[in-house]
Design a protein around this motif. Structure first.
Motif, mmCIF file in Angstrom:
data_model
loop_
_atom_site.group_PDB
_atom_site.id
_atom_site.type_symbol
_atom_site.label_atom_id
_atom_site.label_comp_id
_atom_site.label_asym_id
_atom_site.label_seq_id
_atom_site.Cartn_x
_atom_site.Cartn_y
_atom_site.Cartn_z
ATOM 1 N N LYS A 18 0.817 -1.211 0.000
ATOM 2 C CA LYS A 18 0.000 0.000 0.000
ATOM 3 C C LYS A 18 0.850 1.260 0.000
ATOM 4 C CE LYS A 18 -4.093 -1.945 2.089
ATOM 5 N NZ LYS A 18 -5.031 -1.922 3.184
ATOM 6 N N SER A 19 1.973 1.244 0.706
ATOM 7 C CA SER A 19 2.813 2.441 0.770
ATOM 8 C C SER A 19 3.864 2.378 -0.332
ATOM 9 C CB SER A 19 3.478 2.537 2.139
ATOM 10 O OG SER A 19 4.290 1.405 2.343
ATOM 11 N N LYS A 20 3.469 2.793 -1.518
ATOM 12 C CA LYS A 20 4.360 2.725 -2.674
ATOM 13 C C LYS A 20 5.126 4.034 -2.795
ATOM 14 C CE LYS A 20 1.373 -0.213 -5.448
ATOM 15 N NZ LYS A 20 0.630 -0.333 -6.685
ATOM 16 N N ALA A 21 6.403 3.978 -2.596
ATOM 17 C CA ALA A 21 7.251 5.118 -2.904
ATOM 18 C C ALA A 21 7.741 4.934 -4.330
ATOM 19 C CB ALA A 21 8.413 5.202 -1.930
ATOM 20 N N CYS A 22 7.898 6.018 -5.048
ATOM 21 C CA CYS A 22 8.254 5.932 -6.447
ATOM 22 C C CYS A 22 9.345 6.949 -6.758
ATOM 23 C CB CYS A 22 7.018 6.202 -7.297
ATOM 24 S SG CYS A 22 7.278 5.917 -9.041
ATOM 25 N N VAL A 23 10.236 6.572 -7.669
ATOM 26 C CA VAL A 23 11.326 7.441 -8.075
ATOM 27 C C VAL A 23 11.337 7.504 -9.596
ATOM 28 C CG1 VAL A 23 13.831 7.730 -8.090
ATOM 29 C CG2 VAL A 23 12.705 6.866 -6.051
ATOM 30 N N ALA A 24 11.396 8.717 -10.146
ATOM 31 C CA ALA A 24 11.583 8.894 -11.582
ATOM 32 C C ALA A 24 13.077 8.967 -11.837
ATOM 33 C CB ALA A 24 10.899 10.170 -12.056
ATOM 34 N N THR A 25 13.565 8.173 -12.788
ATOM 35 C CA THR A 25 14.996 8.146 -13.064
ATOM 36 C C THR A 25 15.259 8.679 -14.471
ATOM 37 O OG1 THR A 25 14.897 5.859 -13.846
ATOM 38 C CG2 THR A 25 15.399 6.210 -11.520
ATOM 39 N N PHE A 26 16.324 9.457 -14.589
ATOM 40 C CA PHE A 26 16.734 10.090 -15.838
ATOM 41 C C PHE A 26 18.197 9.740 -16.076
ATOM 42 C CE2 PHE A 26 13.432 12.517 -13.857
ATOM 43 C CZ PHE A 26 12.638 12.997 -14.883
ATOM 44 N N ALA A 27 18.503 9.122 -17.209
ATOM 45 C CA ALA A 27 19.884 8.765 -17.534
ATOM 46 C C ALA A 27 20.229 9.349 -18.901
ATOM 47 C CB ALA A 27 20.063 7.251 -17.542
ATOM 48 N N GLU A 28 21.297 10.146 -18.943
ATOM 49 C CA GLU A 28 21.745 10.727 -20.208
ATOM 50 C C GLU A 28 22.624 9.701 -20.907
ATOM 51 O OE1 GLU A 28 23.183 12.750 -23.379
ATOM 52 O OE2 GLU A 28 24.609 12.103 -21.865
ATOM 53 N N ARG A 29 22.421 9.486 -22.196
ATOM 54 C CA ARG A 29 23.073 8.380 -22.898
ATOM 55 C C ARG A 29 24.566 8.580 -23.099
ATOM 56 N NH1 ARG A 29 20.546 4.465 -25.524
ATOM 57 N NH2 ARG A 29 21.997 4.546 -27.268
ATOM 58 N N LYS A 30 25.013 9.773 -23.462
ATOM 59 C CA LYS A 30 26.431 9.959 -23.769
ATOM 60 C C LYS A 30 27.291 9.968 -22.506
ATOM 61 C CE LYS A 30 29.823 12.851 -25.975
ATOM 62 N NZ LYS A 30 30.118 14.063 -26.691
ATOM 63 N N THR A 31 26.912 10.780 -21.528
ATOM 64 C CA THR A 31 27.730 10.955 -20.321
ATOM 65 C C THR A 31 27.391 9.970 -19.224
ATOM 66 O OG1 THR A 31 26.173 12.558 -19.416
ATOM 67 C CG2 THR A 31 27.953 13.417 -20.794
ATOM 68 N N ARG A 32 26.271 9.261 -19.344
ATOM 69 C CA ARG A 32 25.744 8.354 -18.308
ATOM 70 C C ARG A 32 25.370 9.119 -17.032
ATOM 71 N NH1 ARG A 32 28.202 5.825 -22.359
ATOM 72 N NH2 ARG A 32 28.038 3.577 -22.468
ATOM 73 N N PHE A 33 25.131 10.432 -17.163
ATOM 74 C CA PHE A 33 24.685 11.259 -16.035
ATOM 75 C C PHE A 33 23.319 10.746 -15.594
ATOM 76 C CE2 PHE A 33 22.600 15.304 -14.597
ATOM 77 C CZ PHE A 33 23.341 15.447 -13.440
ATOM 78 N N TYR A 34 23.155 10.534 -14.288
ATOM 79 C CA TYR A 34 21.963 9.863 -13.764
ATOM 80 C C TYR A 34 21.333 10.705 -12.674
ATOM 81 C CZ TYR A 34 19.226 5.948 -11.818
ATOM 82 O OH TYR A 34 18.221 5.126 -11.373
ATOM 83 N N LEU A 35 20.040 10.929 -12.783
ATOM 84 C CA LEU A 35 19.280 11.657 -11.773
ATOM 85 C C LEU A 35 18.098 10.809 -11.324
ATOM 86 C CD1 LEU A 35 19.098 15.160 -13.464
ATOM 87 C CD2 LEU A 35 20.297 14.627 -11.355
ATOM 88 N N ALA A 36 17.789 10.876 -10.042
ATOM 89 C CA ALA A 36 16.617 10.196 -9.500
ATOM 90 C C ALA A 36 15.820 11.212 -8.691
ATOM 91 C CB ALA A 36 17.029 9.026 -8.618
ATOM 92 N N VAL A 37 14.538 11.342 -9.004
ATOM 93 C CA VAL A 37 13.668 12.313 -8.354
ATOM 94 C C VAL A 37 12.520 11.562 -7.700
ATOM 95 C CG1 VAL A 37 12.185 14.319 -8.706
ATOM 96 C CG2 VAL A 37 14.248 14.054 -10.078
ATOM 97 N N LYS A 38 12.324 11.796 -6.414
ATOM 98 C CA LYS A 38 11.242 11.121 -5.689
ATOM 99 C C LYS A 38 9.893 11.689 -6.112
ATOM 100 C CE LYS A 38 9.772 9.577 -1.222
ATOM 101 N NZ LYS A 38 9.287 10.050 0.019
ATOM 102 N N MET A 39 8.941 10.792 -6.312
ATOM 103 C CA MET A 39 7.583 11.178 -6.683
ATOM 104 C C MET A 39 6.614 10.618 -5.652
ATOM 105 S SD MET A 39 7.497 10.632 -10.843
ATOM 106 C CE MET A 39 6.955 8.969 -10.700
ATOM 107 N N PRO A 40 5.480 11.276 -5.424
ATOM 108 C CA PRO A 40 4.518 10.756 -4.446
ATOM 109 C C PRO A 40 3.824 9.476 -4.907
ATOM 110 C CG PRO A 40 3.674 12.734 -5.499
ATOM 111 C CD PRO A 40 5.076 12.564 -5.968
ATOM 112 N N ASP A 41 3.621 9.327 -6.209
ATOM 113 C CA ASP A 41 2.973 8.128 -6.743
ATOM 114 C C ASP A 41 3.409 7.938 -8.187
ATOM 115 O OD1 ASP A 41 1.648 10.192 -7.951
ATOM 116 O OD2 ASP A 41 -0.281 9.796 -7.020
ATOM 117 N N ARG A 42 2.915 6.882 -8.800
ATOM 118 C CA ARG A 42 3.340 6.524 -10.153
ATOM 119 C C ARG A 42 2.282 6.943 -11.171
ATOM 120 N NH1 ARG A 42 4.817 0.361 -11.825
ATOM 121 N NH2 ARG A 42 5.780 0.798 -13.822
ATOM 122 N N THR A 43 1.984 8.225 -11.203
ATOM 123 C CA THR A 43 0.994 8.747 -12.140
ATOM 124 C C THR A 43 1.672 9.665 -13.141
ATOM 125 O OG1 THR A 43 0.499 10.639 -10.724
ATOM 126 C CG2 THR A 43 -0.845 8.653 -10.410
#
Length: 171
Positions: A72-97
């Motif tokens: 029931k308590s689903k934490a969700c993270v949006a992940t962003f990965a840049e292809r050339k540099t492999r730069f990676y970001l993760a942003v917490k989201m309240p839900d998966r909408t």
């Protein structure tokens, strides 16, 4: 006729309508139906420019979501990965909408220099149903990978696996 066929007919109401709890398998072999679904619109990964595959220029991203667990308590993270540099970001989201993903995308797009997002490659999850608004608001072309083809977004999938080492399911 196999027992799976008979049970399927029972669940569909073709044989008899009634209580399946008196049966031997008691309905336990039924798989849960995915309620979120998928959609089949948008540009295919085959329409993506060839330069993206070669990783020669900056600004081509792979996006995904990572969910903590199925409870029931689903934490969700949006992940962003840049292809050339492999730069990676993760942003917490309240839900998966899609609304939450749209906010997370806006947050990342504002924190990076203008023009950092040229293309984005995503899977066909419901959270990316807002792709048209993202394309118009941020000037990014969004391409969808084929179903069950995680290797088409390998940079992001590998980085998500590394993220799972620090945040395993249920945490």
């Amino acid at each position: 006729v196999s027992f799976k066929t008979m049970y399927r007919w029972l669940y569909q109401g073709f044989l008899v309508k009634g209580d399946t709890t008196v049966l031997r398998h008691k309905g336990k072999r039924r798989r849960p139906i995915e309620t979120r679904g998928r959609f089949n619109v948008g540009k295919s990964i085959r329409q993506r420019p060839k330069e993206v595959r070669k990783r020669e220029s900056f600004g081509h991203w792979e996006l995904d979501t990572v969910v903590s667990s199925r409870g029931k308590s689903k934490a969700c993270v949006a992940t962003f990965a840049e292809r050339k540099t492999r730069f990676y970001l993760a942003v917490k989201m309240p839900d998966r909408t899609s609304a939450s993903l749209e906010k997370a995308f806006g947050f990342v797009a504002e924190s990076l220099p203008k023009g950092s997002f040229q293309t984005a490659t995503v899977d066909r999850g419901k959270e990316f149903a807002c792709y048209e608004r993202l394309e118009s608001a941020h000037g990014v072309n969004i391409y969808f990978a084929d179903p069950y083809s995680s290797w088409q977004r390998g940079t992001n999938e590998n980085a998500n696996g590394l993220l799972r080492e620090f945040f395993p399911k249920g945490k």
